[in-house]
Design a protein around this motif. Structure first.
Motif, short mmCIF file in Angstrom:
data_model
loop_
_atom_site.label_atom_id
_atom_site.label_comp_id
_atom_site.label_asym_id
_atom_site.label_seq_id
_atom_site.Cartn_x
_atom_site.Cartn_y
_atom_site.Cartn_z
N HIS A 71 -17.09 -56.68 34.65
CA HIS A 71 -17.78 -55.43 35.01
C HIS A 71 -18.19 -54.63 33.76
CE1 HIS A 71 -17.39 -55.76 39.34
NE2 HIS A 71 -16.19 -56.27 39.14
N LEU A 107 -15.26 -49.34 37.25
CA LEU A 107 -14.49 -50.46 37.77
C LEU A 107 -13.80 -51.22 36.64
CD1 LEU A 107 -13.80 -51.66 40.48
CD2 LEU A 107 -15.93 -52.97 40.42
N MET A 137 -9.57 -48.21 41.62
CA MET A 137 -10.35 -49.43 41.80
C MET A 137 -11.09 -49.38 43.14
SD MET A 137 -9.07 -53.36 42.25
CE MET A 137 -8.58 -52.97 43.92
N SER A 188 -13.99 -47.06 42.90
CA SER A 188 -15.04 -47.65 42.07
C SER A 188 -15.81 -48.72 42.84
CB SER A 188 -14.45 -48.27 40.80
OG SER A 188 -13.80 -47.29 40.02
N ILE A 189 -15.11 -49.51 43.66
CA ILE A 189 -15.77 -50.53 44.48
C ILE A 189 -16.70 -49.87 45.50
CG2 ILE A 189 -15.37 -52.28 46.28
CD1 ILE A 189 -12.85 -53.13 44.67
#
Length: 249
Positions: free
Chosen positions: A153, A137, A111, A114-115
């Motif tokens: 998302h 995400l 995560m 991905s952010i």
């Protein structure tokens, strides 16, 4: 022929990329290994080229089920990407890092990667990158069982893929959405999006196969025409030889 080793490594890398797109992983691995061998033998210092080589290596080793090598490749890719000014290389490295972390049971780390990926894509206003990072995400949030964030998302990615007419990714994200709804207990919507994934996936596969058949037919017809031309040339040459023989007589 001219001994340009760096360019040889680049061409071998490109051949490997073609085989990646064809999903012929053993051949992709063969050519990538050659490229990496030349690169290391010559001790080149080109972080951009090396990052791409290791990104490709991480993809290939994923599908050849070599997890330790995959981790090594993605770690090297991240190191090299940090040394380049190419945000596209950095985006791709982050997406591959997130995918590896998801597959290795590291959803929190996935995560975070991905952010970071999404922030970078938004900084450069890169629609394809934004969609890819939103997709990544969504999968990370699903693994963390945070279904509301995962849906948010996933739909952002789906909308971008639809606008950009990227059928392959649109179909893939439809399946992610089906899985998210299933995890949240909404089986009616899970079924809806799974049907969308299944039906459009079949159509996409059929279209791809039909195109392959069309290309094969075109190549076959081209070969047939070549044979006809050769035959006509042979017949003309034979007629000319006969005429020459008659004149000689």
């Amino acid at each position: 022929g001219c001994g340009d080793k760096l360019q040889i490594a680049r061409v071998l890398s490109n051949i490997s990329t073609v085989y990646i797109r064809m999903e012929e992983w053993e051949k992709a691995d063969h050519y990538l290994s050659q490229a990496l061998d030349i690169y290391h033998e010559q001790a080149f210092s080109n972080p951009f080229a090396e990052a791409i080589l290791h990104i490709n290596g991480s993809v290939i080793t994923k599908y050849l089920n070599r997890p330790d090598e995959r981790v090594a490749h993605i770690n090297e890719a991240m190191k090299m990407a940090a040394k380049t000014s190419s945000y596209r290389v950095k985006l791709t490295a982050l997406m591959n890092l997130s995918a590896m972390q998801q597959d290795h049971g590291m959803p929190q780390e996935a995560m975070e990667s991905s952010i970071a990926c999404l922030r970078l894509a938004e900084t450069y206003n890169e629609p394809r990158g934004i969609a890819n990072c939103n997709e990544s995400l969504a999968e990370s949030y699903l693994l963390l069982n945070q279904t509301d964030q995962a849906l948010e998302h996933a739909f952002l990615a789906l909308d971008t893929y639809e606008k950009r007419k990227n059928r392959k990714r649109y179909i893939y994200v439809s399946n992610i959405i089906a899985n998210i709804y299933e995890a949240s207990g909404d089986f009616k919507l899970a079924l809806k999006y799974y049907k969308q994934y299944a039906v459009q996936g079949k159509e996409y596969l059929f279209d791809a196969r039909r195109k392959e058949l069309f290309d094969l037919q075109e190549r076959f017809e081209a070969k047939e025409k070549e044979h006809e031309i050769v035959l006509l040339k042979t017949e003309n040459a034979l007629s000319s030889a006969r005429l020459a023989e008659q004149e000689a007589r």
